[in-house]
Design a protein around this motif. Sequence first.
Motif, PDB file in Angstrom:
ATOM      1  N   ILE A   6       0.860  -1.190   0.000  1.00 56.82           N
ATOM      2  CA  ILE A   6       0.000   0.000   0.000  1.00 56.82           C
ATOM      3  C   ILE A   6       0.893   1.237   0.000  1.00 56.82           C
ATOM      4  O   ILE A   6       1.819   1.339   0.811  1.00 56.82           O
ATOM      5  CB  ILE A   6      -0.936   0.013   1.225  1.00 56.82           C
ATOM      6  CG1 ILE A   6      -1.713  -1.307   1.337  1.00 56.82           C
ATOM      7  CG2 ILE A   6      -1.896   1.199   1.154  1.00 56.82           C
ATOM      8  CD1 ILE A   6      -2.629  -1.394   2.553  1.00 56.82           C
ATOM      9  N   THR A   7       0.620   2.158  -0.905  1.00 59.40           N
ATOM     10  CA  THR A   7       1.424   3.382  -0.975  1.00 59.40           C
ATOM     11  C   THR A   7       1.025   4.330   0.152  1.00 59.40           C
ATOM     12  O   THR A   7      -0.068   4.202   0.717  1.00 59.40           O
ATOM     13  CB  THR A   7       1.191   4.136  -2.301  1.00 59.40           C
ATOM     14  OG1 THR A   7      -0.075   4.814  -2.232  1.00 59.40           O
ATOM     15  CG2 THR A   7       1.216   3.200  -3.503  1.00 59.40           C
ATOM     16  N   PRO A   8       1.884   5.288   0.467  1.00 56.45           N
ATOM     17  CA  PRO A   8       1.442   6.322   1.418  1.00 56.45           C
ATOM     18  C   PRO A   8       0.264   7.088   0.843  1.00 56.45           C
ATOM     19  O   PRO A   8       0.112   7.160  -0.388  1.00 56.45           O
ATOM     20  CB  PRO A   8       2.677   7.217   1.569  1.00 56.45           C
ATOM     21  CG  PRO A   8       3.540   6.930   0.388  1.00 56.45           C
ATOM     22  CD  PRO A   8       3.248   5.511  -0.014  1.00 56.45           C
ATOM     23  N   PRO A   9      -0.570   7.650   1.713  1.00 47.20           N
ATOM     24  CA  PRO A   9      -1.684   8.485   1.227  1.00 47.20           C
ATOM     25  C   PRO A   9      -1.137   9.823   0.728  1.00 47.20           C
ATOM     26  O   PRO A   9       0.036  10.141   0.980  1.00 47.20           O
ATOM     27  CB  PRO A   9      -2.539   8.689   2.475  1.00 47.20           C
ATOM     28  CG  PRO A   9      -1.610   8.549   3.623  1.00 47.20           C
ATOM     29  CD  PRO A   9      -0.518   7.618   3.184  1.00 47.20           C
ATOM     30  N   PRO A  10      -1.944  10.605   0.044  1.00 47.75           N
ATOM     31  CA  PRO A  10      -1.492  11.942  -0.328  1.00 47.75           C
ATOM     32  C   PRO A  10      -1.334  12.812   0.919  1.00 47.75           C
ATOM     33  O   PRO A  10      -1.820  12.468   1.995  1.00 47.75           O
ATOM     34  CB  PRO A  10      -2.627  12.455  -1.221  1.00 47.75           C
ATOM     35  CG  PRO A  10      -3.823  11.665  -0.831  1.00 47.75           C
ATOM     36  CD  PRO A  10      -3.320  10.327  -0.385  1.00 47.75           C
ATOM     37  N   VAL A  11      -0.634  13.922   0.763  1.00 47.10           N
ATOM     38  CA  VAL A  11      -0.394  14.844   1.883  1.00 47.10           C
ATOM     39  C   VAL A  11      -1.059  16.183   1.563  1.00 47.10           C
ATOM     40  O   VAL A  11      -0.918  16.695   0.458  1.00 47.10           O
ATOM     41  CB  VAL A  11       1.129  15.058   2.088  1.00 47.10           C
ATOM     42  CG1 VAL A  11       1.376  16.145   3.137  1.00 47.10           C
ATOM     43  CG2 VAL A  11       1.800  13.760   2.499  1.00 47.10           C
ATOM     44  N   ASP A  12      -1.782  16.716   2.525  1.00 43.36           N
ATOM     45  CA  ASP A  12      -2.354  18.057   2.398  1.00 43.36           C
ATOM     46  C   ASP A  12      -1.445  19.001   3.185  1.00 43.36           C
ATOM     47  O   ASP A  12      -1.536  19.082   4.415  1.00 43.36           O
ATOM     48  CB  ASP A  12      -3.777  18.051   2.954  1.00 43.36           C
ATOM     49  CG  ASP A  12      -4.349  19.460   3.061  1.00 43.36           C
ATOM     50  OD1 ASP A  12      -3.881  20.354   2.333  1.00 43.36           O
ATOM     51  OD2 ASP A  12      -5.262  19.650   3.884  1.00 43.36           O
ATOM     52  N   GLU A  13      -0.574  19.661   2.458  1.00 42.52           N
ATOM     53  CA  GLU A  13       0.456  20.476   3.132  1.00 42.52           C
ATOM     54  C   GLU A  13      -0.168  21.560   4.007  1.00 42.52           C
ATOM     55  O   GLU A  13       0.252  21.785   5.144  1.00 42.52           O
ATOM     56  CB  GLU A  13       1.399  21.080   2.085  1.00 42.52           C
ATOM     57  CG  GLU A  13       2.234  20.002   1.412  1.00 42.52           C
ATOM     58  CD  GLU A  13       2.611  20.323  -0.030  1.00 42.52           C
ATOM     59  OE1 GLU A  13       3.061  21.452  -0.272  1.00 42.52           O
ATOM     60  OE2 GLU A  13       2.454  19.439  -0.900  1.00 42.52           O
ATOM     61  N   GLU A  14      -1.189  22.232   3.492  1.00 45.65           N
ATOM     62  CA  GLU A  14      -1.834  23.280   4.277  1.00 45.65           C
ATOM     63  C   GLU A  14      -2.481  22.680   5.529  1.00 45.65           C
ATOM     64  O   GLU A  14      -2.442  23.268   6.616  1.00 45.65           O
ATOM     65  CB  GLU A  14      -2.867  24.021   3.413  1.00 45.65           C
ATOM     66  CG  GLU A  14      -3.464  25.264   4.048  1.00 45.65           C
ATOM     67  CD  GLU A  14      -2.456  26.152   4.784  1.00 45.65           C
ATOM     68  OE1 GLU A  14      -2.748  26.502   5.938  1.00 45.65           O
ATOM     69  OE2 GLU A  14      -1.387  26.474   4.232  1.00 45.65           O
ATOM     70  N   GLY A  15      -3.033  21.475   5.375  1.00 45.61           N
ATOM     71  CA  GLY A  15      -3.620  20.777   6.514  1.00 45.61           C
ATOM     72  C   GLY A  15      -2.583  20.446   7.579  1.00 45.61           C
ATOM     73  O   GLY A  15      -2.847  20.540   8.771  1.00 45.61           O
ATOM     74  N   ARG A  16      -1.369  20.080   7.129  1.00 40.40           N
ATOM     75  CA  ARG A  16      -0.288  19.802   8.081  1.00 40.40           C
ATOM     76  C   ARG A  16       0.070  21.059   8.858  1.00 40.40           C
ATOM     77  O   ARG A  16       0.286  21.024  10.072  1.00 40.40           O
ATOM     78  CB  ARG A  16       0.981  19.316   7.352  1.00 40.40           C
ATOM     79  CG  ARG A  16       0.944  17.932   6.757  1.00 40.40           C
ATOM     80  CD  ARG A  16       0.575  16.850   7.729  1.00 40.40           C
ATOM     81  NE  ARG A  16       1.595  16.494   8.707  1.00 40.40           N
ATOM     82  CZ  ARG A  16       1.308  15.893   9.878  1.00 40.40           C
ATOM     83  NH1 ARG A  16       0.073  15.623  10.213  1.00 40.40           N
ATOM     84  NH2 ARG A  16       2.277  15.578  10.717  1.00 40.40           N
ATOM     85  N   LEU A  17       0.161  22.193   8.150  1.00 39.88           N
ATOM     86  CA  LEU A  17       0.542  23.447   8.816  1.00 39.88           C
ATOM     87  C   LEU A  17      -0.542  23.907   9.777  1.00 39.88           C
ATOM     88  O   LEU A  17      -0.258  24.364  10.883  1.00 39.88           O
ATOM     89  CB  LEU A  17       0.837  24.522   7.757  1.00 39.88           C
ATOM     90  CG  LEU A  17       2.089  24.240   6.910  1.00 39.88           C
ATOM     91  CD1 LEU A  17       2.231  25.271   5.792  1.00 39.88           C
ATOM     92  CD2 LEU A  17       3.354  24.232   7.781  1.00 39.88           C
ATOM     93  N   GLU A  18      -1.782  23.769   9.338  1.00 40.88           N
ATOM     94  CA  GLU A  18      -2.917  24.106  10.232  1.00 40.88           C
ATOM     95  C   GLU A  18      -2.836  23.279  11.511  1.00 40.88           C
ATOM     96  O   GLU A  18      -3.019  23.786  12.617  1.00 40.88           O
ATOM     97  CB  GLU A  18      -4.250  23.737   9.557  1.00 40.88           C
ATOM     98  CG  GLU A  18      -4.925  24.845   8.795  1.00 40.88           C
ATOM     99  CD  GLU A  18      -6.099  24.285   7.999  1.00 40.88           C
ATOM    100  OE1 GLU A  18      -6.877  23.460   8.539  1.00 40.88           O
ATOM    101  OE2 GLU A  18      -6.216  24.656   6.812  1.00 40.88           O
ATOM    102  N   TYR A  19      -2.560  21.995  11.326  1.00 46.73           N
ATOM    103  CA  TYR A  19      -2.463  21.104  12.482  1.00 46.73           C
ATOM    104  C   TYR A  19      -1.328  21.558  13.402  1.00 46.73           C
ATOM    105  O   TYR A  19      -1.497  21.644  14.619  1.00 46.73           O
ATOM    106  CB  TYR A  19      -2.239  19.670  12.008  1.00 46.73           C
ATOM    107  CG  TYR A  19      -1.935  18.709  13.126  1.00 46.73           C
ATOM    108  CD1 TYR A  19      -2.940  18.287  13.999  1.00 46.73           C
ATOM    109  CD2 TYR A  19      -0.634  18.241  13.325  1.00 46.73           C
ATOM    110  CE1 TYR A  19      -2.650  17.418  15.042  1.00 46.73           C
ATOM    111  CE2 TYR A  19      -0.341  17.377  14.359  1.00 46.73           C
ATOM    112  CZ  TYR A  19      -1.344  16.961  15.224  1.00 46.73           C
ATOM    113  OH  TYR A  19      -1.048  16.116  16.250  1.00 46.73           O
ATOM    114  N   ALA A  20      -0.176  21.878  12.791  1.00 49.41           N
ATOM    115  CA  ALA A  20       0.970  22.340  13.588  1.00 49.41           C
ATOM    116  C   ALA A  20       0.600  23.604  14.364  1.00 49.41           C
ATOM    117  O   ALA A  20       0.918  23.738  15.551  1.00 49.41           O
ATOM    118  CB  ALA A  20       2.174  22.598  12.680  1.00 49.41           C
ATOM    119  N   ARG A  21      -0.106  24.527  13.715  1.00 53.53           N
ATOM    120  CA  ARG A  21      -0.506  25.767  14.398  1.00 53.53           C
ATOM    121  C   ARG A  21      -1.460  25.474  15.554  1.00 53.53           C
ATOM    122  O   ARG A  21      -1.398  26.098  16.601  1.00 53.53           O
ATOM    123  CB  ARG A  21      -1.171  26.731  13.403  1.00 53.53           C
ATOM    124  CG  ARG A  21      -0.169  27.475  12.508  1.00 53.53           C
ATOM    125  CD  ARG A  21      -0.824  28.657  11.783  1.00 53.53           C
ATOM    126  NE  ARG A  21      -1.847  28.254  10.826  1.00 53.53           N
ATOM    127  CZ  ARG A  21      -1.620  27.951   9.541  1.00 53.53           C
ATOM    128  NH1 ARG A  21      -0.390  28.000   9.050  1.00 53.53           N
ATOM    129  NH2 ARG A  21      -2.597  27.590   8.735  1.00 53.53           N
TER     130      ARG A  21
END
Lengths: 242, 242
Positions: B117-132
Amino acid sequence: MRPQIVLFGDSITEQSFRRGGWGAALADAYSRKADVLNRGYGGYTTRLGFFLLHHLFPLECTNPPVATTIFFGANDAALLGRNSERQHVPVEEYKENLRRMVHHLKKCSPTMLIVLITPPPVDEEGRLEYARSVYGENAVKLAERTNEMAGVYAKQCVELARELGLPSIDLWSKMQETEEWRKKFLSDGLHLTEEGNAVVHQEVIRVFNEASFCASAMPYDFPHHSEIDDWKDPSKAFLQFS
Amino acid sequence: MRPQIVLFGDSITEQSFRRGGWGAALADAYSRKADVLNRGYGGYTTRLGFFLLHHLFPLECTNPPVATTIFFGANDAALLGRNSERQHVPVEEYKENLRRMVHHLKKCSPTMLIVLITPPPVDEEGRLEYARSVYGENAVKLAERTNEMAGVYAKQCVELARELGLPSIDLWSKMQETEEWRKKFLSDGLHLTEEGNAVVHQEVIRVFNEASFCASAMPYDFPHHSEIDDWKDPSKAFLQFS
């Protein structure tokens, strides 16, 4: 290698890995610590379950479960003279079957944590509504189970646990502490909603913790990622396992 | 006694028994047919996972899994020079580690169904929102993973499966077929929502079915309750198991 927790019971156990199910929640709680194996058999009573004992828990097993939940009674308590009467197991036999199950498991492993769970309460009107939704005008007019009778079985289950010095979960009483238990915890008058599953999960976790079988106190099988110092050459972190 | 399905991977596997998780859904789909064992390790990369192989899948095992999913890459694809760089595994090594995992499993059991199974796609903005949301003003300003890089790893995973003649699930591509994939399938830009879990579940079931490892075609371990004729003396129904 990993300790095993076995969930032995009827449909309420078999369905425990559905969305929001108590079995899956338990597997998640013991993630990386113990495996949770579903040995639920829809429609089964203690009389049927007894025939599975030697297969599911062979005495010669070198790696018996560390904990087992025994969760029968919802089918045993089906009433004579009603639609599910073939499932009926007299309450004395129900208690005796449970006792024999416990004896077998104790023979399998004297240190196994065994938890007896009573049948949940029954919402008779919910059962009839469900029957009408499936069979329409041909639906039975008398519920095949009553809450009162489920309570008789629950009482014997708790009583047996006391006799044998085992922890038990009186699900029949626990659920009825909540006023809206009929619709909140039961989906068809007998099986569990997600909120009903959550009650079972909380109670099993509580009993496991009280018996010092607590996930947070158990070691990870392999290092947590935060314990890896050298990610370029992580072999040192795994040396103790080689 | 029951066939085993092992889910080997990182946090997306480890969390797969949470509410609506793909691991639990798989366990439910194979209920009374096969056990689903979670061997997910949060934060792990293929480089770390490699050290677990001999422990989780010992060559001398007499009862190896009938099917295993290998689901890494989300951590391997962490970018150099960003916040999670220690997890970074070069894509060539990622592919080679996967290849060695497959070889080991095939040595363990030549008939084992292995699904990459490949990794899922990444939502970069979602990652940053989460970090914030976690670190406030101290949050990183550059996502530690990009969708483009996850795609590079996904491509190599699919490519390896093709080379080895194995089934694969290109989760990276599959999820992006849905326009709203970022919020619909990802909870923090990387991990899966319930709907994201449902995609993995459907894809695993599809691949298992295509490989003729279909739950509905597998026998129950013991009689279904509808096959019990004599409930007063059910011993006959269990004779074949004694």
